[in-house]
Design an enzyme around this catalytic site. Structure first.
Site, PDB file in Angstrom:
ATOM      1  N   LYS A 131       0.843  -1.208   0.000  1.00 57.58           N
ATOM      2  CA  LYS A 131       0.000   0.000   0.000  1.00 57.58           C
ATOM      3  C   LYS A 131       0.871   1.247   0.000  1.00 57.58           C
ATOM      4  O   LYS A 131       0.586   2.231  -0.688  1.00 57.58           O
ATOM      5  CB  LYS A 131      -0.922   0.009   1.233  1.00 57.58           C
ATOM      6  CG  LYS A 131      -2.130  -0.894   1.092  1.00 57.58           C
ATOM      7  CD  LYS A 131      -3.328  -0.253   1.788  1.00 57.58           C
ATOM      8  CE  LYS A 131      -4.666  -0.770   1.412  1.00 57.58           C
ATOM      9  NZ  LYS A 131      -5.024  -2.102   1.336  1.00 57.58           N
ATOM     10  N   LYS A 188      -3.740 -10.627  -7.370  1.00 63.68           N
ATOM     11  CA  LYS A 188      -4.667 -11.421  -6.561  1.00 63.68           C
ATOM     12  C   LYS A 188      -6.105 -10.927  -6.741  1.00 63.68           C
ATOM     13  O   LYS A 188      -6.322  -9.722  -6.857  1.00 63.68           O
ATOM     14  CB  LYS A 188      -4.238 -11.245  -5.098  1.00 63.68           C
ATOM     15  CG  LYS A 188      -4.809 -12.236  -4.126  1.00 63.68           C
ATOM     16  CD  LYS A 188      -4.358 -11.874  -2.724  1.00 63.68           C
ATOM     17  CE  LYS A 188      -4.995 -10.578  -2.274  1.00 63.68           C
ATOM     18  NZ  LYS A 188      -5.131 -10.357  -0.864  1.00 63.68           N
ATOM     19  N   LYS A 210     -11.024  -7.768  -2.762  1.00 62.75           N
ATOM     20  CA  LYS A 210     -12.218  -6.957  -2.512  1.00 62.75           C
ATOM     21  C   LYS A 210     -12.046  -5.545  -3.046  1.00 62.75           C
ATOM     22  O   LYS A 210     -12.993  -4.898  -3.433  1.00 62.75           O
ATOM     23  CB  LYS A 210     -12.479  -6.884  -1.004  1.00 62.75           C
ATOM     24  CG  LYS A 210     -12.962  -8.182  -0.422  1.00 62.75           C
ATOM     25  CD  LYS A 210     -13.063  -8.127   1.080  1.00 62.75           C
ATOM     26  CE  LYS A 210     -11.741  -8.411   1.720  1.00 62.75           C
ATOM     27  NZ  LYS A 210     -11.780  -9.192   2.947  1.00 62.75           N
TER      28      LYS A 210
HETATM   29  P1  TYM Z   1      -9.101 -11.183   4.262  1.00 58.43           P
HETATM   30  O1  TYM Z   1     -10.419 -10.698   4.732  1.00 58.43           O
HETATM   31  O2  TYM Z   1      -8.315 -10.308   3.361  1.00 58.43           O
HETATM   32  O3  TYM Z   1      -9.287 -12.552   3.548  1.00 58.43           O
HETATM   33  C1  TYM Z   1     -10.038 -13.611   4.157  1.00 58.43           C
HETATM   34  C2  TYM Z   1      -9.414 -14.946   3.831  1.00 58.43           C
HETATM   35  O4  TYM Z   1      -9.524 -15.187   2.442  1.00 58.43           O
HETATM   36  C3  TYM Z   1      -8.244 -15.443   1.882  1.00 58.43           C
HETATM   37  N1  TYM Z   1      -8.193 -14.831   0.544  1.00 58.43           N
HETATM   38  C4  TYM Z   1      -7.840 -15.475  -0.558  1.00 58.43           C
HETATM   39  N2  TYM Z   1      -7.486 -16.757  -0.769  1.00 58.43           N
HETATM   40  C5  TYM Z   1      -7.196 -17.122  -2.042  1.00 58.43           C
HETATM   41  N3  TYM Z   1      -7.230 -16.266  -3.093  1.00 58.43           N
HETATM   42  C6  TYM Z   1      -7.584 -14.973  -2.927  1.00 58.43           C
HETATM   43  N4  TYM Z   1      -7.623 -14.148  -3.972  1.00 58.43           N
HETATM   44  C7  TYM Z   1      -7.915 -14.536  -1.616  1.00 58.43           C
HETATM   45  N5  TYM Z   1      -8.306 -13.344  -1.096  1.00 58.43           N
HETATM   46  C8  TYM Z   1      -8.474 -13.548   0.222  1.00 58.43           C
HETATM   47  C9  TYM Z   1      -7.261 -14.773   2.833  1.00 58.43           C
HETATM   48  O5  TYM Z   1      -5.980 -15.342   2.755  1.00 58.43           O
HETATM   49  C10 TYM Z   1      -7.929 -15.027   4.168  1.00 58.43           C
HETATM   50  O6  TYM Z   1      -7.618 -16.307   4.677  1.00 58.43           O
HETATM   51  N6  TYM Z   1      -6.181 -10.407   8.207  1.00 58.43           N
HETATM   52  C11 TYM Z   1      -7.162 -11.307   7.669  1.00 58.43           C
HETATM   53  C12 TYM Z   1      -8.370 -11.471   8.568  1.00 58.43           C
HETATM   54  C13 TYM Z   1      -8.008 -11.880   9.956  1.00 58.43           C
HETATM   55  C14 TYM Z   1      -7.627 -13.183  10.363  1.00 58.43           C
HETATM   56  C15 TYM Z   1      -7.373 -13.069  11.763  1.00 58.43           C
HETATM   57  C16 TYM Z   1      -7.470 -14.399   9.694  1.00 58.43           C
HETATM   58  C17 TYM Z   1      -7.980 -11.060  11.037  1.00 58.43           C
HETATM   59  N7  TYM Z   1      -7.589 -11.784  12.140  1.00 58.43           N
HETATM   60  C18 TYM Z   1      -6.979 -14.185  12.509  1.00 58.43           C
HETATM   61  C19 TYM Z   1      -7.072 -15.504  10.449  1.00 58.43           C
HETATM   62  C20 TYM Z   1      -6.818 -15.392  11.843  1.00 58.43           C
HETATM   63  C21 TYM Z   1      -7.645 -10.714   6.326  1.00 58.43           C
HETATM   64  O7  TYM Z   1      -7.557  -9.535   6.122  1.00 58.43           O
HETATM   65  O8  TYM Z   1      -8.208 -11.609   5.505  1.00 58.43           O
END
Ligand code: TYM
Length: 330
Positions: A111, A193, A196
């Protein structure tokens, strides 16, 4: 039973990448593990949010957890802010994480490199909060997509350091990354990737997308001129991405079997088959989503989930604060 925990940050609508990389594994594992699945709403506000839109996204995220098959009788489903210990342990973890470690986290670096202005302090320290999210519950495994692996590794490093200094406080969790679909790429630019922040970009399929729109996105996915269906991410990133999506939506069908199925066929046929799988998946999810959102069960699910999560989190925070000498008991 071993424990598993994960979360999703609904800064926007959930998409096929979050489903394939994470959510469908939560569902798959809920029978074998004690599953904790939360909605990371504290993480959402690390970037500016429109309150009404955020509220809708949170609601939809819970509804989609349920619509994708998470069962509140088996899994503990809760909103992060309903368990206040996340923020408090988050602060303690922040104080035990080095700036050098945070500086190495690729999400913030990316970012910053894009020259985005006014990045928040919360965005910088968010891996420390994520460490707290995990360590509060002593999970054995954290199922995530490839992009979150670095954060789970940081969690292990900080936990190990605190265990060394203050005595055994935390279990060291393992990231669990699916063999297929750990990094689903954008359909319009398969070198990036699927995310969102794509907005209404045609590279991202949202779980609540209209089926015709989703089909069109697949049919116009970027491929190449080699005209062969082969898993080769380096030379054929677009086709390989579609193979991963197709495999994952068909019980992790081996790539070799998919290559055989489409040997001698054109990209049109292949994309049609991928679109069918995507639409069948979305149709099932959307039908259940409509049932869930009209059932009035969401509030009850969150209340029950928070009631199960709170005592576990409170006991861990107390243990940590005592070990650090931060409490006076009365
Ligand atoms: P987030 O919300 O960005 O994504 C949620 C989960 O989806 C996976 N993901 C993907 N996997 C494959 N291909 C993609 N294009 C793709 N986009 C997203 C992410 O790897 C994730 O597993 N920081 C985390 C949320 C979080 C969290 C935690 C996760 C906060 N605390 C504790 C596990 C444990 C996040 O922003 O994920």
């Amino acid at each position: 039973m071993k424990r598993m925990l994960s979360g999703i940050k609904p800064t926007g609508q959930l998409h096929l990448g979050s489903y394939i990389g994470a959510l469908h594994h939560f569902v798959e594992y809920q029978d074998q593990y004690e599953m904790f699945a939360f909605i990371a709403n504290l993480h959402c506000i690390t970037v500016p949010q429109e309150p009404e839109q955020l509220k809708k996204n949170l609601y939809d995220c819970v509804a989609l957890y349920l619509a994708c098959g998470l069962d509140p009788n088996r899994a503990t489903i809760f909103l992060q802010t309903d368990v206040k210990e996340h923020a408090q342990l988050g602060y303690i973890m922040c104080c035990n994480t080095y700036m050098g470690e945070l500086n190495r986290m690729t999400q913030f670096k990316d970012k910053q490199a894009k020259g985005e202005k006014n990045l928040s302090g919360g965005l910088y320290t968010y891996p420390a909060l994520m460490a707290a999210d995990i360590l509060l519950y002593d999970p054995d495994y954290v199922p995530v997509g490839e992009d979150q692996k670095q954060h789970v590794e940081l969690t292990r490093d900080v936990a190990a350091r605190m265990n060394n200094r203050y005595g055994e406080l935390f279990k060291l969790p393992e990231p669990l990354i699916g063999k297929v679909g750990a990094r689903i790429m954008s359909l319009s630019d398969p070198t990036r990737k699927m995310s969102k922040s794509d907005g209404i970009n045609k590279g991202c399929i949202y779980l609540l997308d209209d089926l015709d729109a989703a089909r069109k996105k697949v049919m116009s996915a970027k491929t190449d001129s080699l005209n062969q269906i082969r898993f080769d991410p380096e030379n054929q990133p677009g086709v390989s991405n579609l193979i991963q999506i197709y495999s994952s939506l068909n019980n992790d069908r081996p790539y070799s079997a998919i290559e055989e199925e489409f040997a001698g066929k054109g990209y049109g046929d292949f994309k049609s088959a991928v679109a069918d799988s995507v639409c069948t998946t979305l149709e099932g999810i959307q039908k259940k989503y409509r049932e869930v959102t009209t059932s009035g069960m969401i509030e009850d699910v969150l209340q029950a989930g928070a009631a199960k999560a709170r005592p576990i989190a409170a006991a861990k925070l107390d243990l940590v604060q005592r070990a650090l000498g931060m409490e006076i008991h009365f």
